[in-house]
Design an enzyme around this catalytic site. Structure first.
Site, short mmCIF file in Angstrom:
data_model
loop_
_atom_site.label_atom_id
_atom_site.label_comp_id
_atom_site.label_asym_id
_atom_site.label_seq_id
_atom_site.Cartn_x
_atom_site.Cartn_y
_atom_site.Cartn_z
NE ARG A 58 8.07 44.11 -5.56
CZ ARG A 58 8.98 43.93 -6.33
NH1 ARG A 58 8.46 43.29 -7.46
NH2 ARG A 58 10.39 44.17 -6.31
CD GLU A 95 15.88 39.70 -12.84
OE1 GLU A 95 14.61 40.04 -12.51
OE2 GLU A 95 16.16 39.69 -14.00
#
Ligand SMILES: O=P(O)(O)OC[C@H]1O[C@H](OP(=O)(O)OP(=O)(O)O)[C@H](O)[C@@H]1O
Ligand SMILES: Nc1ncnc2[nH]cnc12
Length: 172
Positions: A58, A95
């Site tokens: 991304r 995460e």
């Protein structure tokens, strides 16, 4: 512009407990995409960088137009096994998992100044691993720019030695 309105949030993706901020809904909107790139460009111009480093996948979306607009070279930071030649690798946690990032050793020369651009700062694991790769090869970090920051996940503290700019914040 209300960017949060354009970012779709999916609860419990890709794992239970993760509130996933999906940039795909934002980049589908040409005005929102232009707005984000313009905002990133204003910040990047002051950082005097000759390179933009882009974590796969991304980071590519935002870092590529930014590099074009500020006249910088692009340095892909890739998941393992994708880059030919000599590479430098760092393992890191993010995460929702752990991974390895790699960079080609010949991509960075001593004295290079790189801006690291990604879509989202969560724990900071990805961006920290990227800064370590660049610094290991003698480059300097001019700054870090992300579209989204999840403020309660501690990424900014981890990256406290660097200039960090984000455009939209969520607590988590
Ligand atoms: O701050 P962190 O906890 O490290 O998380 C942030 C990173 O997680 C996502 O990448 P992901 O590894 O999911 O890869 P993708 O861009 O290929 O989807 C995102 O694009 C950031 O790079
Ligand atoms: N909550 C989240 N949403 C989207 N991308 C992420 N990468 C790491 N955490 C994320």
């Amino acid at each position: 512009m209300d960017l949060k309105d354009k970012i779709q949030v999916y609860e419990d993706f890709p794992k239970d407990g993760i509130s996933f901020k999906d940039i795909n809904s934002l980049i589908l909107n040409p005005r929102a995409f232009q707005y984000v790139i313009d905002e990133m460009t204003k910040v990047a111009k002051a950082l005097d960088a000759n390179l933009v480093a882009i974590p796969e996948a991304r980071g590519y979306i935002f870092g590529t137009p930014l590099a074009y607009l500020i006249g910088a070279g692009l340095v892909p930071v890739r998941k393992p096994g994708k880059l030919p030649g000599e590479v430098s690798s760092v393992a890191y946690d993010l995460e929702y998992g752990s991974n390895i990032v790699e960079i080609q050793k010949n991509a960075i020369k001593p004295g290079d100044r790189a801006i690291v651009v990604d879509d989202l700062l969560a724990t900071g694991g990805t961006l920290m691993a990227t800064t370590r790769l660049i610094e290991k090869l003698g480059g300097e970090i001019a700054g870090i720019i992300t579209l989204i920051e999840l403020t309660e996940l501690g990424g900014r503290d981890l990256l406290k030695d660097y200039f960090v700019h984000s455009i939209v914040t969520y607590p988590y």
